[in-house]
Scaffold this motif. Structure first.
Motif, PDB file in Angstrom:
ATOM      1  N   ALA A  17       0.882  -1.373  -0.058  1.00 36.85           N
ATOM      2  CA  ALA A  17       0.137  -0.067   0.031  1.00 36.85           C
ATOM      3  C   ALA A  17       0.855   1.174  -0.046  1.00 36.85           C
ATOM      4  CB  ALA A  17      -1.023  -0.141   1.306  1.00 36.85           C
ATOM      5  N   GLY A  18       1.922   1.303  -0.580  1.00 39.21           N
ATOM      6  CA  GLY A  18       2.839   2.340  -0.776  1.00 39.21           C
ATOM      7  C   GLY A  18       2.416   3.516  -1.364  1.00 39.21           C
ATOM      8  N   PHE A  19       1.337   3.160  -2.368  1.00 37.28           N
ATOM      9  CA  PHE A  19       0.700   4.260  -3.088  1.00 37.28           C
ATOM     10  C   PHE A  19      -0.344   5.121  -2.300  1.00 37.28           C
ATOM     11  CE2 PHE A  19       1.304   1.620  -6.895  1.00 37.28           C
ATOM     12  CZ  PHE A  19       2.337   2.578  -7.311  1.00 37.28           C
ATOM     13  N   LEU A  20      -1.055   4.452  -1.508  1.00 35.93           N
ATOM     14  CA  LEU A  20      -2.001   4.894  -0.152  1.00 35.93           C
ATOM     15  C   LEU A  20      -1.215   5.729   0.780  1.00 35.93           C
ATOM     16  CD1 LEU A  20      -4.763   5.003   0.813  1.00 35.93           C
ATOM     17  CD2 LEU A  20      -4.362   3.222   2.037  1.00 35.93           C
ATOM     18  N   GLN A  21      -0.052   5.305   1.180  1.00 34.73           N
ATOM     19  CA  GLN A  21       0.652   5.935   2.185  1.00 34.73           C
ATOM     20  C   GLN A  21       1.256   7.318   1.554  1.00 34.73           C
ATOM     21  OE1 GLN A  21       3.672   2.934   3.306  1.00 34.73           O
ATOM     22  NE2 GLN A  21       1.965   1.690   4.530  1.00 34.73           N
ATOM     23  N   ALA A  22       1.719   7.325   0.133  1.00 38.17           N
ATOM     24  CA  ALA A  22       2.259   8.386  -0.471  1.00 38.17           C
ATOM     25  C   ALA A  22       1.076   9.408  -0.414  1.00 38.17           C
ATOM     26  CB  ALA A  22       2.526   8.183  -1.624  1.00 38.17           C
ATOM     27  N   VAL A  23      -0.320   9.029  -0.654  1.00 36.81           N
ATOM     28  CA  VAL A  23      -1.322   9.829  -0.825  1.00 36.81           C
ATOM     29  C   VAL A  23      -1.783  10.620   0.565  1.00 36.81           C
ATOM     30  CG1 VAL A  23      -3.888  10.165  -1.094  1.00 36.81           C
ATOM     31  CG2 VAL A  23      -2.358   8.689  -2.690  1.00 36.81           C
ATOM     32  N   GLN A  24      -1.772   9.524   1.668  1.00 35.28           N
ATOM     33  CA  GLN A  24      -1.925  10.118   3.017  1.00 35.28           C
ATOM     34  C   GLN A  24      -0.701  11.240   3.306  1.00 35.28           C
ATOM     35  OE1 GLN A  24      -1.317   6.155   5.222  1.00 35.28           O
ATOM     36  NE2 GLN A  24      -3.510   5.809   4.945  1.00 35.28           N
ATOM     37  N   ALA A  25       0.481  11.031   3.158  1.00 32.71           N
ATOM     38  CA  ALA A  25       1.704  11.772   3.392  1.00 32.71           C
ATOM     39  C   ALA A  25       1.280  13.096   2.611  1.00 32.71           C
ATOM     40  CB  ALA A  25       3.100  11.069   3.028  1.00 32.71           C
ATOM     41  N   THR A  26       1.152  13.251   1.500  1.00 28.75           N
ATOM     42  CA  THR A  26       1.190  14.321   0.704  1.00 28.75           C
ATOM     43  C   THR A  26       0.045  15.399   1.068  1.00 28.75           C
ATOM     44  OG1 THR A  26       0.099  13.270  -1.148  1.00 28.75           O
ATOM     45  CG2 THR A  26       2.460  13.547  -1.364  1.00 28.75           C
ATOM     46  N   MET A  27      -1.093  14.525   1.410  1.00 26.37           N
ATOM     47  CA  MET A  27      -2.465  15.160   1.763  1.00 26.37           C
ATOM     48  C   MET A  27      -2.294  15.868   3.154  1.00 26.37           C
ATOM     49  SD  MET A  27      -4.386  15.395  -0.486  1.00 26.37           S
ATOM     50  CE  MET A  27      -5.769  16.336   0.273  1.00 26.37           C
ATOM     51  N   ILE A  28      -1.753  15.434   4.206  1.00 24.69           N
ATOM     52  CA  ILE A  28      -1.333  15.728   5.515  1.00 24.69           C
ATOM     53  C   ILE A  28      -0.344  16.753   5.302  1.00 24.69           C
ATOM     54  CG2 ILE A  28      -0.222  15.180   7.638  1.00 24.69           C
ATOM     55  CD1 ILE A  28      -1.468  12.639   7.604  1.00 24.69           C
ATOM     56  N   LEU A  29       0.877  16.852   4.511  1.00 25.33           N
ATOM     57  CA  LEU A  29       1.738  17.708   4.398  1.00 25.33           C
ATOM     58  C   LEU A  29       1.236  19.066   3.614  1.00 25.33           C
ATOM     59  CD1 LEU A  29       4.881  18.462   4.486  1.00 25.33           C
ATOM     60  CD2 LEU A  29       5.020  17.402   2.103  1.00 25.33           C
ATOM     61  N   SER A  30       0.298  18.727   2.614  1.00 27.62           N
ATOM     62  CA  SER A  30      -0.356  19.868   2.040  1.00 27.62           C
ATOM     63  C   SER A  30      -1.024  20.775   2.895  1.00 27.62           C
ATOM     64  CB  SER A  30      -1.295  19.749   0.809  1.00 27.62           C
ATOM     65  OG  SER A  30      -2.454  18.816   1.277  1.00 27.62           O
ATOM     66  N   THR A  31      -1.863  20.061   3.742  1.00 23.17           N
ATOM     67  CA  THR A  31      -2.642  20.778   4.861  1.00 23.17           C
ATOM     68  C   THR A  31      -1.771  21.568   5.774  1.00 23.17           C
ATOM     69  OG1 THR A  31      -4.256  19.017   4.507  1.00 23.17           O
ATOM     70  CG2 THR A  31      -4.571  20.165   6.473  1.00 23.17           C
ATOM     71  N   ILE A  32      -0.857  20.982   6.257  1.00 24.16           N
ATOM     72  CA  ILE A  32       0.111  21.556   7.117  1.00 24.16           C
ATOM     73  C   ILE A  32       0.824  22.673   6.520  1.00 24.16           C
ATOM     74  CG2 ILE A  32       2.401  21.275   8.321  1.00 24.16           C
ATOM     75  CD1 ILE A  32       1.423  18.501   9.263  1.00 24.16           C
ATOM     76  N   LEU A  33       1.428  22.599   5.272  1.00 23.69           N
ATOM     77  CA  LEU A  33       1.952  23.658   4.655  1.00 23.69           C
ATOM     78  C   LEU A  33       1.063  24.872   4.455  1.00 23.69           C
ATOM     79  CD1 LEU A  33       3.927  21.789   1.958  1.00 23.69           C
ATOM     80  CD2 LEU A  33       4.835  23.094   3.853  1.00 23.69           C
ATOM     81  N   CYS A  34      -0.386  24.640   4.212  1.00 22.93           N
ATOM     82  CA  CYS A  34      -1.275  25.567   3.725  1.00 22.93           C
ATOM     83  C   CYS A  34      -1.416  26.432   5.222  1.00 22.93           C
ATOM     84  CB  CYS A  34      -2.449  25.041   3.347  1.00 22.93           C
ATOM     85  SG  CYS A  34      -3.776  26.262   2.750  1.00 22.93           S
ATOM     86  N   CYS A  35      -1.638  25.785   6.241  1.00 22.07           N
ATOM     87  CA  CYS A  35      -1.708  26.502   7.455  1.00 22.07           C
ATOM     88  C   CYS A  35      -0.223  27.230   7.775  1.00 22.07           C
ATOM     89  CB  CYS A  35      -2.013  25.299   8.742  1.00 22.07           C
ATOM     90  SG  CYS A  35      -3.686  24.618   8.434  1.00 22.07           S
ATOM     91  N   VAL A  36       0.719  26.604   7.674  1.00 20.67           N
ATOM     92  CA  VAL A  36       1.859  27.310   8.232  1.00 20.67           C
ATOM     93  C   VAL A  36       2.224  28.397   7.064  1.00 20.67           C
ATOM     94  CG1 VAL A  36       4.542  27.156   7.817  1.00 20.67           C
ATOM     95  CG2 VAL A  36       3.269  25.382   8.916  1.00 20.67           C
ATOM     96  N   GLY A  37       1.907  28.401   5.766  1.00 15.12           N
ATOM     97  CA  GLY A  37       1.734  29.552   5.011  1.00 15.12           C
ATOM     98  C   GLY A  37       0.790  30.703   5.353  1.00 15.12           C
TER      99      GLY A  37
END
Length: 160
Positions: free
Chosen positions: A57-77
């Protein structure tokens, strides 16, 4: 200038809200009365996505990581935007915020693209005939919003 700032703040808050909803809600994939998100499949009870912790499930884990990272980056921004608004001189403002917001847009695009291409690889066989849910659609809507927001910060940097 104040109208443009207010519009950008509103735009940023909307994109952050969409990212939170898309990442948290359980409607990335809908098959009958089963709703699947990045972590759980739910009908009346929720259970983890099958084999989500395995290397398959590496693809699923990549989606999880990128969506969490995008949300964090948007808030930090957003917080960096508020700090830069009052701390930096006019020519230096908003460059770092624009970079953070564009990285957030990139993460959303990567996550949603991987999910689009590989959603069947981590779905159970009986759920594969479903449809994309509203959280998936919100993720794709959040992509241009965060991208345009990042571009607006770059344009705003040059305004006096």
């Amino acid at each position: 200038m104040l109208v443009i700032l207010a519009f950008i703040v509103l735009f940023h808050i909307i994109s952050a809200t969409l990212l939170f909803i898309a990442t948290i809600n359980n409607a990335w994939w809908v098959s009958g009365n089963i709703y699947t998100d990045l972590w759980y499949s739910c009908n009346s009870t929720c259970y983890p996505v099958e084999n989500s912790a395995s290397t398959a499930a590496g693809f699923l884990q990549a989606v999880q990581a990128t969506m969490i990272l995008s949300t964090i980056l948007c808030c930090v921004g957003f917080f960096v935007f508020i700090l830069q608004l009052f701390r930096l001189s006019q020519g230096e403002r908003f460059v770092f915020t624009a970079i953070i917001q564009l990285l957030s847009a990139l993460c959303v695009m990567i996550g949603a693209s991987i999910y689009t291409a590989q959603h069947e690889s981590f779905q159970k066989q009986q759920f594969r005939n479903g449809n994309y849910g509203y959280s998936f659609v919100l993720a794709w809507i959040a992509f241009p919003l965060t991208f345009i927001s990042g571009l607006m910060y770059l344009i705003l940097r040059k305004r006096r």
